[in-house]
Design a protein around this motif. Structure first.
Motif, mmCIF file in Angstrom:
data_model
loop_
_atom_site.group_PDB
_atom_site.id
_atom_site.type_symbol
_atom_site.label_atom_id
_atom_site.label_comp_id
_atom_site.label_asym_id
_atom_site.label_seq_id
_atom_site.Cartn_x
_atom_site.Cartn_y
_atom_site.Cartn_z
ATOM 1 N N GLU A 201 1.523 -9.377 -14.474
ATOM 2 C CA GLU A 201 1.390 -10.746 -13.548
ATOM 3 C C GLU A 201 1.196 -10.357 -12.328
ATOM 4 O OE1 GLU A 201 1.490 -13.989 -11.769
ATOM 5 O OE2 GLU A 201 1.587 -13.929 -13.984
ATOM 6 N N ARG A 202 0.288 -10.854 -11.682
ATOM 7 C CA ARG A 202 -0.286 -10.394 -10.462
ATOM 8 C C ARG A 202 0.739 -10.586 -9.342
ATOM 9 N NH1 ARG A 202 -4.864 -14.510 -8.790
ATOM 10 N NH2 ARG A 202 -2.994 -15.938 -8.506
ATOM 11 N N SER A 203 1.857 -11.304 -9.396
ATOM 12 C CA SER A 203 2.994 -11.375 -8.462
ATOM 13 C C SER A 203 3.719 -10.104 -8.472
ATOM 14 C CB SER A 203 4.060 -12.556 -8.690
ATOM 15 O OG SER A 203 4.362 -12.418 -9.924
ATOM 16 N N ALA A 204 3.683 -9.264 -9.601
ATOM 17 C CA ALA A 204 4.251 -7.975 -9.378
ATOM 18 C C ALA A 204 3.396 -7.159 -8.584
ATOM 19 C CB ALA A 204 4.291 -7.548 -11.204
ATOM 20 N N LEU A 205 2.258 -7.055 -8.336
ATOM 21 C CA LEU A 205 1.633 -6.363 -7.648
ATOM 22 C C LEU A 205 1.551 -6.822 -5.900
ATOM 23 C CD1 LEU A 205 -0.236 -3.918 -8.282
ATOM 24 C CD2 LEU A 205 0.255 -5.523 -10.195
ATOM 25 N N GLN A 206 2.075 -7.934 -5.812
ATOM 26 C CA GLN A 206 2.244 -8.557 -4.492
ATOM 27 C C GLN A 206 3.617 -7.881 -3.793
ATOM 28 O OE1 GLN A 206 1.383 -12.465 -5.633
ATOM 29 N NE2 GLN A 206 -0.775 -12.395 -4.750
ATOM 30 N N ALA A 207 4.493 -7.632 -4.508
ATOM 31 C CA ALA A 207 5.746 -7.127 -4.127
ATOM 32 C C ALA A 207 5.917 -5.717 -3.550
ATOM 33 C CB ALA A 207 6.811 -7.392 -5.128
ATOM 34 N N ALA A 212 6.327 2.171 1.809
ATOM 35 C CA ALA A 212 5.369 3.312 1.870
ATOM 36 C C ALA A 212 5.031 3.855 0.507
ATOM 37 C CB ALA A 212 5.829 4.407 2.795
ATOM 38 N N LEU A 213 5.954 3.688 -0.381
ATOM 39 C CA LEU A 213 5.679 4.495 -1.733
ATOM 40 C C LEU A 213 6.365 3.559 -2.665
ATOM 41 C CD1 LEU A 213 6.386 8.306 -1.344
ATOM 42 C CD2 LEU A 213 4.101 6.943 -1.907
ATOM 43 N N LEU A 214 5.799 3.256 -3.959
ATOM 44 C CA LEU A 214 6.190 2.578 -5.036
ATOM 45 C C LEU A 214 6.406 3.644 -6.414
ATOM 46 C CD1 LEU A 214 4.140 -0.677 -4.627
ATOM 47 C CD2 LEU A 214 6.742 -0.335 -4.179
ATOM 48 N N ILE A 229 -3.005 -5.793 -2.353
ATOM 49 C CA ILE A 229 -2.629 -5.627 -3.822
ATOM 50 C C ILE A 229 -3.215 -4.141 -4.044
ATOM 51 C CG2 ILE A 229 -3.771 -6.055 -6.014
ATOM 52 C CD1 ILE A 229 -3.165 -8.929 -5.519
ATOM 53 N N LEU A 230 -4.478 -3.863 -3.352
ATOM 54 C CA LEU A 230 -5.231 -2.732 -3.466
ATOM 55 C C LEU A 230 -4.272 -1.488 -2.961
ATOM 56 C CD1 LEU A 230 -7.247 -0.581 -3.750
ATOM 57 C CD2 LEU A 230 -8.231 -1.225 -1.586
ATOM 58 N N PHE A 231 -3.574 -1.876 -1.887
ATOM 59 C CA PHE A 231 -2.724 -0.514 -1.500
ATOM 60 C C PHE A 231 -1.212 -0.474 -2.021
ATOM 61 C CE2 PHE A 231 -0.279 2.295 1.610
ATOM 62 C CZ PHE A 231 -1.276 3.084 1.770
ATOM 63 N N ASN A 232 -0.757 -1.531 -2.806
ATOM 64 C CA ASN A 232 0.169 -1.352 -3.770
ATOM 65 C C ASN A 232 -0.171 -0.810 -5.170
ATOM 66 O OD1 ASN A 232 2.247 -2.373 -2.002
ATOM 67 N ND2 ASN A 232 2.260 -4.662 -3.271
ATOM 68 N N GLN A 255 -1.923 -3.183 4.722
ATOM 69 C CA GLN A 255 -1.081 -2.439 5.297
ATOM 70 C C GLN A 255 -1.219 -0.943 5.057
ATOM 71 O OE1 GLN A 255 2.537 -4.546 6.243
ATOM 72 N NE2 GLN A 255 1.878 -6.269 5.334
ATOM 73 N N ALA A 256 -1.444 0.089 5.765
ATOM 74 C CA ALA A 256 -1.671 1.394 5.201
ATOM 75 C C ALA A 256 -0.613 2.337 5.751
ATOM 76 C CB ALA A 256 -3.179 2.052 5.638
ATOM 77 N N SER A 257 -0.551 3.540 4.713
ATOM 78 C CA SER A 257 0.397 4.519 4.984
ATOM 79 C C SER A 257 -0.223 5.585 4.575
ATOM 80 C CB SER A 257 1.668 4.322 4.227
ATOM 81 O OG SER A 257 2.494 5.504 4.330
ATOM 82 N N VAL A 258 -0.285 6.765 5.114
ATOM 83 C CA VAL A 258 -0.788 8.046 4.450
ATOM 84 C C VAL A 258 0.042 8.693 3.406
ATOM 85 C CG1 VAL A 258 -1.943 8.636 6.693
ATOM 86 C CG2 VAL A 258 0.315 9.663 6.221
ATOM 87 N N LEU A 259 1.216 8.300 3.325
ATOM 88 C CA LEU A 259 2.153 8.762 2.547
ATOM 89 C C LEU A 259 1.683 9.081 0.863
ATOM 90 C CD1 LEU A 259 5.581 7.767 3.532
ATOM 91 C CD2 LEU A 259 4.545 9.850 4.074
ATOM 92 N N PRO A 260 1.081 8.035 0.310
ATOM 93 C CA PRO A 260 0.808 8.337 -1.168
ATOM 94 C C PRO A 260 -0.311 9.333 -1.161
ATOM 95 C CG PRO A 260 0.528 5.968 -0.630
ATOM 96 C CD PRO A 260 0.946 6.719 0.715
ATOM 97 N N PHE A 261 -1.048 9.402 -0.304
ATOM 98 C CA PHE A 261 -2.148 10.531 -0.109
ATOM 99 C C PHE A 261 -1.664 11.830 0.167
ATOM 100 C CE2 PHE A 261 -3.938 6.599 1.161
ATOM 101 C CZ PHE A 261 -4.844 6.271 0.337
#
Length: 330
Positions: A201-207, A212-214, A229-232, A255-261
């Protein structure tokens, strides 16, 4: 034939645009080495933006949109193409500021034209169109970055749209597990038929935008929507995995963060299908016509006539398009 039918978008009042089928003369077409009688086109989100007066896509009106066209060469002033050749044109300036494929004729530079791949008919080529080319470029880039079939699914956002639906079908045909993201719960069966093994469900990608990380979930991703959605998606990639970015319907900023990278070593891969060299387009079309040819193209497609385009344009702008819209021009 000196005249032909074309969809023309006009500004009928300040900020108000209207689309209708009109008669145009071949002598009104722009300069170019190759005149093509168009048999098929397809409807893309960029076409709908052009038809609604988006000046970032099309600067001046009246205008004929249509970033895709497939047809037969009517005349050519260069040796590479001869009358009767079956050809396709996608991207570059077609349908943006050059009269596009929603017309029975186009005239374009030879540098935009490729001969129809032998494994695809003109109709099949336009079921794919720019959307299929973009999906293929995304998957090719992901595989170059190390993507291969494994336990973790590949996520596809905007999965019921043109690029998304073809990406789902292509990935599934190549042996990947596919998680398809949609806000249209009633289209789960459509996505399952294309090969999706999981519906998200799209809403799951909006939470979790503020985080900074999921949780690590996806072995890779094709993102067709952009925005937060892209950054999530990026924050949910498994270590070392990649996301291919090719769309912006959910926004151009996140809203970006460098942590995933730097903590997970993930990759964000940009994909352009418009201005890339013709040789790259040709290689992708060859792939789509041979080893990546989809057996279920008709399952992706709703076919309409030129006169039905205004209604279809309204539908895509309202977020109601499912799969691909094939435009029968001739």
């Amino acid at each position: 034939m000196s005249s032909f039918k074309a969809l023309q978008v006009s500004e009928v009042a300040e900020g108000r645009f209207e689309s209708k089928v009109v008669e145009r003369g071949i002598d009104e077409l722009p300069a170019g080495e190759v005149l093509i009688r168009v048999h098929y086109s397809s409807l893309n989100f960029k076409d709908a933006l052009s038809a609604s007066g988006n000046r970032g896509v099309t600067r001046s009106y009246p205008h004929t949109p249509g970033i895709d066209a497939a047809g037969i060469v009517a005349s050519s002033s260069v040796g590479e193409f001869a009358e009767g050749d079956e050809v396709i044109v996608t991207g570059y300036d077609l349908g943006m500021n050059t009269a596009g494929g929603f017309a029975q004729y186009i005239r374009v530079p030879a540098a935009w034209v490729i001969k129809r791949p032998q494994g695809l008919s003109l109709r099949e080529a336009m079921i794919l169109g720019t959307a299929g080319l973009t999906a293929a470029l995304c998957i090719d880039k992901l595989e170059q970055a190390g993507l291969e079939p494994r336990e973790a699914p590949v996520l596809v956002t905007g999965a019921t749209g043109g690029v998304g639906s073809i990406a789902v079908a292509l990935l599934a045909s190549l042996g990947y597990k596919v998680a398809a993201v949609t806000g249209k719960a009633d289209q789960a069966d459509f996505l399952t038929r294309l090969g999706a093994s999981q519906i998200v469900e799209r809403s799951a990608l909006q939470a979790g935008v503020e985080k900074a990380l999921l949780k690590e979930q996806w072995g890779g991703a094709v993102d067709t929507v952009g925005g937060d959605i892209l950054f999530n998606v990026v924050k949910s990639l498994q270590r070392g995995a990649s996301a291919a970015c090719c769309g912006l319907t959910a926004g151009t900023h996140f809203q970006a963060s460098v942590l995933p990278f730097i903590l997970r070593g993930v990759n964000l891969l940009g994909v352009d299908s418009v201005e890339i060299p013709l040789v790259v387009k040709a290689s992708m079309w060859d792939k789509l016509s041979l080893q990546w040819k989809l057996p279920n193209l008709d399952d992706l497609t709703h076919e309409i006539a030129l006169e039905q385009l205004p209604e279809a344009i309204e539908r895509i702008l309202a977020g109601g398009q499912v799969g691909r819209i094939l435009v029968r021009v001739d």
